[in-house]
Design a protein around this motif. Structure first.
Motif, PDB file in Angstrom:
ATOM      1  N   GLN A  77       2.132  -6.127   3.602  1.00  0.00           N
ATOM      2  CA  GLN A  77       3.361  -6.293   4.118  1.00  0.00           C
ATOM      3  C   GLN A  77       4.638  -5.305   3.756  1.00  0.00           C
ATOM      4  O   GLN A  77       5.662  -4.978   4.452  1.00  0.00           O
ATOM      5  CB  GLN A  77       4.112  -7.622   3.472  1.00  0.00           C
ATOM      6  CG  GLN A  77       3.297  -8.797   4.047  1.00  0.00           C
ATOM      7  CD  GLN A  77       3.417  -9.974   3.139  1.00  0.00           C
ATOM      8  OE1 GLN A  77       2.704 -10.094   2.030  1.00  0.00           O
ATOM      9  NE2 GLN A  77       4.353 -10.899   3.432  1.00  0.00           N
ATOM     10  N   VAL A  78       4.023  -4.404   2.763  1.00  0.00           N
ATOM     11  CA  VAL A  78       4.860  -3.245   2.419  1.00  0.00           C
ATOM     12  C   VAL A  78       4.292  -2.109   2.244  1.00  0.00           C
ATOM     13  O   VAL A  78       3.236  -2.299   1.788  1.00  0.00           O
ATOM     14  CB  VAL A  78       5.696  -3.609   1.058  1.00  0.00           C
ATOM     15  CG1 VAL A  78       6.585  -2.517   0.422  1.00  0.00           C
ATOM     16  CG2 VAL A  78       6.553  -5.082   1.082  1.00  0.00           C
ATOM     17  N   VAL A  79       5.099  -0.983   2.854  1.00  0.00           N
ATOM     18  CA  VAL A  79       4.714   0.336   2.665  1.00  0.00           C
ATOM     19  C   VAL A  79       5.293   1.146   1.685  1.00  0.00           C
ATOM     20  O   VAL A  79       6.646   1.238   1.810  1.00  0.00           O
ATOM     21  CB  VAL A  79       4.124   1.214   3.704  1.00  0.00           C
ATOM     22  CG1 VAL A  79       4.015   2.664   3.719  1.00  0.00           C
ATOM     23  CG2 VAL A  79       3.143   0.589   4.625  1.00  0.00           C
ATOM     24  N   VAL A  80       4.876   1.782   0.533  1.00  0.00           N
ATOM     25  CA  VAL A  80       5.657   2.550  -0.290  1.00  0.00           C
ATOM     26  C   VAL A  80       5.093   3.985  -0.112  1.00  0.00           C
ATOM     27  O   VAL A  80       4.162   4.288   0.259  1.00  0.00           O
ATOM     28  CB  VAL A  80       5.537   2.255  -1.971  1.00  0.00           C
ATOM     29  CG1 VAL A  80       5.943   0.825  -2.002  1.00  0.00           C
ATOM     30  CG2 VAL A  80       4.136   2.352  -2.164  1.00  0.00           C
ATOM     31  N   ASP A 105      13.551 -10.300  -0.944  1.00  0.00           N
ATOM     32  CA  ASP A 105      14.156  -9.826   0.318  1.00  0.00           C
ATOM     33  C   ASP A 105      12.956  -9.778   1.276  1.00  0.00           C
ATOM     34  O   ASP A 105      13.285 -10.240   2.355  1.00  0.00           O
ATOM     35  CB  ASP A 105      14.718  -8.388   0.180  1.00  0.00           C
ATOM     36  CG  ASP A 105      16.008  -8.358  -0.670  1.00  0.00           C
ATOM     37  OD1 ASP A 105      16.653  -9.683  -0.758  1.00  0.00           O
ATOM     38  OD2 ASP A 105      16.449  -7.565  -1.034  1.00  0.00           O
ATOM     39  N   VAL A 106      11.836  -9.343   0.951  1.00  0.00           N
ATOM     40  CA  VAL A 106      10.742  -9.218   1.969  1.00  0.00           C
ATOM     41  C   VAL A 106      10.460 -10.673   2.430  1.00  0.00           C
ATOM     42  O   VAL A 106      10.283 -11.114   3.534  1.00  0.00           O
ATOM     43  CB  VAL A 106       9.553  -8.782   1.396  1.00  0.00           C
ATOM     44  CG1 VAL A 106       8.331  -8.755   2.066  1.00  0.00           C
ATOM     45  CG2 VAL A 106       9.869  -7.040   1.079  1.00  0.00           C
ATOM     46  N   ARG A 107      10.392 -11.607   1.435  1.00  0.00           N
ATOM     47  CA  ARG A 107       9.909 -13.102   1.687  1.00  0.00           C
ATOM     48  C   ARG A 107      11.116 -13.871   2.499  1.00  0.00           C
ATOM     49  O   ARG A 107      11.079 -14.557   3.508  1.00  0.00           O
ATOM     50  CB  ARG A 107       9.804 -13.803   0.495  1.00  0.00           C
ATOM     51  CG  ARG A 107       8.699 -13.524  -0.296  1.00  0.00           C
ATOM     52  CD  ARG A 107       8.644 -14.261  -1.436  1.00  0.00           C
ATOM     53  NE  ARG A 107       7.395 -13.843  -2.744  1.00  0.00           N
ATOM     54  CZ  ARG A 107       7.681 -13.026  -3.703  1.00  0.00           C
ATOM     55  NH1 ARG A 107       8.955 -12.685  -4.119  1.00  0.00           N
ATOM     56  NH2 ARG A 107       6.619 -12.565  -4.274  1.00  0.00           N
ATOM     57  N   ALA A 126       0.777  -1.188   0.057  1.00  0.00           N
ATOM     58  CA  ALA A 126      -0.057   0.044   0.113  1.00  0.00           C
ATOM     59  C   ALA A 126       0.740   1.289   0.249  1.00  0.00           C
ATOM     60  O   ALA A 126       1.949   1.220   0.186  1.00  0.00           O
ATOM     61  CB  ALA A 126      -0.760  -0.013   1.358  1.00  0.00           C
ATOM     62  N   ALA A 127       0.305   2.559  -0.390  1.00  0.00           N
ATOM     63  CA  ALA A 127       1.066   3.593  -0.196  1.00  0.00           C
ATOM     64  C   ALA A 127       0.408   4.468   0.617  1.00  0.00           C
ATOM     65  O   ALA A 127      -0.697   4.584   0.610  1.00  0.00           O
ATOM     66  CB  ALA A 127       0.980   4.297  -1.763  1.00  0.00           C
TER      67      ALA A 127
END
Length: 339
Positions: free
Chosen positions: A67-70, A303-305, A7-8
């Protein structure tokens, strides 16, 4: 693979589109965004209808499936967004500059270490430019021997009518070396094969925009590692006659040859972007890099995984910004800039 959701939070700089596209190309699923600006959100939402606009960033931060924020928020706000994301168990991919002060950098390093999250900066003039990626491939193959010097230039078009007020406020954009030149500092380290370097000298100035006293329209720096030296120049003086936003160039000198990149245009007349010129013992050649694979997005998701550092070493990510922030601070020492 679409097992990763991202998500951003903050879409003030158009680089957010490159960040989202980078992760989508690599297979991640874009699910939500937060933006307070209705005009920016309208255009963004039309481009990415699959992502739900949320009114409160907590809806993203507290969603454990993300899992990831941009972020490509106003630069002065990026550190706080990144810190909140990491404290909520998210990995972070921010636009450059990742932060605007050395204190912010130290806090991000502290929280990243405490949380074990990934803090990464998408230095797009490297990772999203096929010519720059191919230069790295060639150097890894020994095409020019050992790198001894780089000259990185990042000219930009100001386009005053299209720039919001924060762009001209020193403590919001961070200064020209912190902002634009963070690209060049990262490339200097990458092509030097180093994770850290030293700022030898730096300068910033407002040469031609007295009506915008907070703007720095030119800056430069000399840098070095134990084996390489470099020069960086960034500016807002791209003439209106150039048919693109800037004639970004990079020259990499090696012991057995050199490479010059014309990233966005070849003013000698060749069409397209991503021109690489290689000069070695065999002669001179022009390489069209338009079709070169861009691995950063895939590597970042891996890398996240896997909790690895294949896309970019965490140390180099930090130290590119450390050098940019140090150069900025040194250049401004004794100079009174409008805050």
């Amino acid at each position: 693979m679409t097992d990763l959701k991202f998500a951003a939070i903050g879409i003030n700089h158009a680089h957010i589109y490159g960040q989202v596209d980078c992760l989508k190309r690599a297979g991640a699923q874009f699910v939500a965004f937060h933006a307070v600006e209705d005009d920016l959100a309208k255009t963004f939402g039309e481009k990415y209808p699959e992502a739900k606009r949320v009114s409160d960033p907590k809806a993203i931060l507290e969603d454990t499936s993300i899992q990831v924020v941009v972020t490509a928020a106003i630069p002065g706000d990026r550190a706080a967004i990144s810190l909140a994301a990491m404290r909520h168990g998210k990995d972070v991919l921010t636009d450059k500059p990742g932060m605007t002060t050395l204190a912010d950098l130290e806090e991000i390093k502290k929280v990243q270490k405490e949380t074990g999250r990934i803090f990464s900066v998408l230095y797009s003039e490297h990772f999203e430019v096929p010519a720059a990626v191919e230069a790295g491939n060639l150097i890894a193959q020994g095409a020019i021997g050992q790198v001894v010097n780089t000259i990185g230039m990042g000219p930009h078009s100001l386009r005053l009518n299209n720039r919001p007020d924060w762009f001209f406020t020193r403590n919001r954009y961070g200064g020209i070396l912190c902002d634009i030149a963070s690209h060049q500092f990262e490339q200097f380290l990458f092509f030097s094969g180093a994770n850290d370097g030293e700022v030898v000298s730096s300068s910033v100035a407002n040469r031609n925009h007295p009506n915008r006293p907070g703007l720095q329209d030119v800056g430069d720096a000399h840098v070095r590692t134990d084996k390489t030296t470099g020069y960086i120049r960034v500016d807002w003086f791209t003439p209106e006659g150039l048919p693109t936003w800037g004639d970004g160039r990079l020259t990499i000198l090696g012991t057995e040859g050199y490479i010059e990149l014309r990233k966005y245009i070849d003013i000698a007349g060749r069409p397209g972007t991503d021109h690489l010129f290689l000069v070695d013992r065999q002669g001179v050649q022009h390489i069209d890099c338009a079709g070169v694979d861009l691995p950063f997005g895939r590597q970042f998701l891996d890398d996240v995984r896997n909790r690895t550092e294949t896309a970019m070493p965490q140390e180099r990510c930090y130290n590119a910004m450390k050098m940019a922030l140090t150069a900025q601070a040194n250049a401004e020492a004794g100079t009174e800039w409008v805050k």
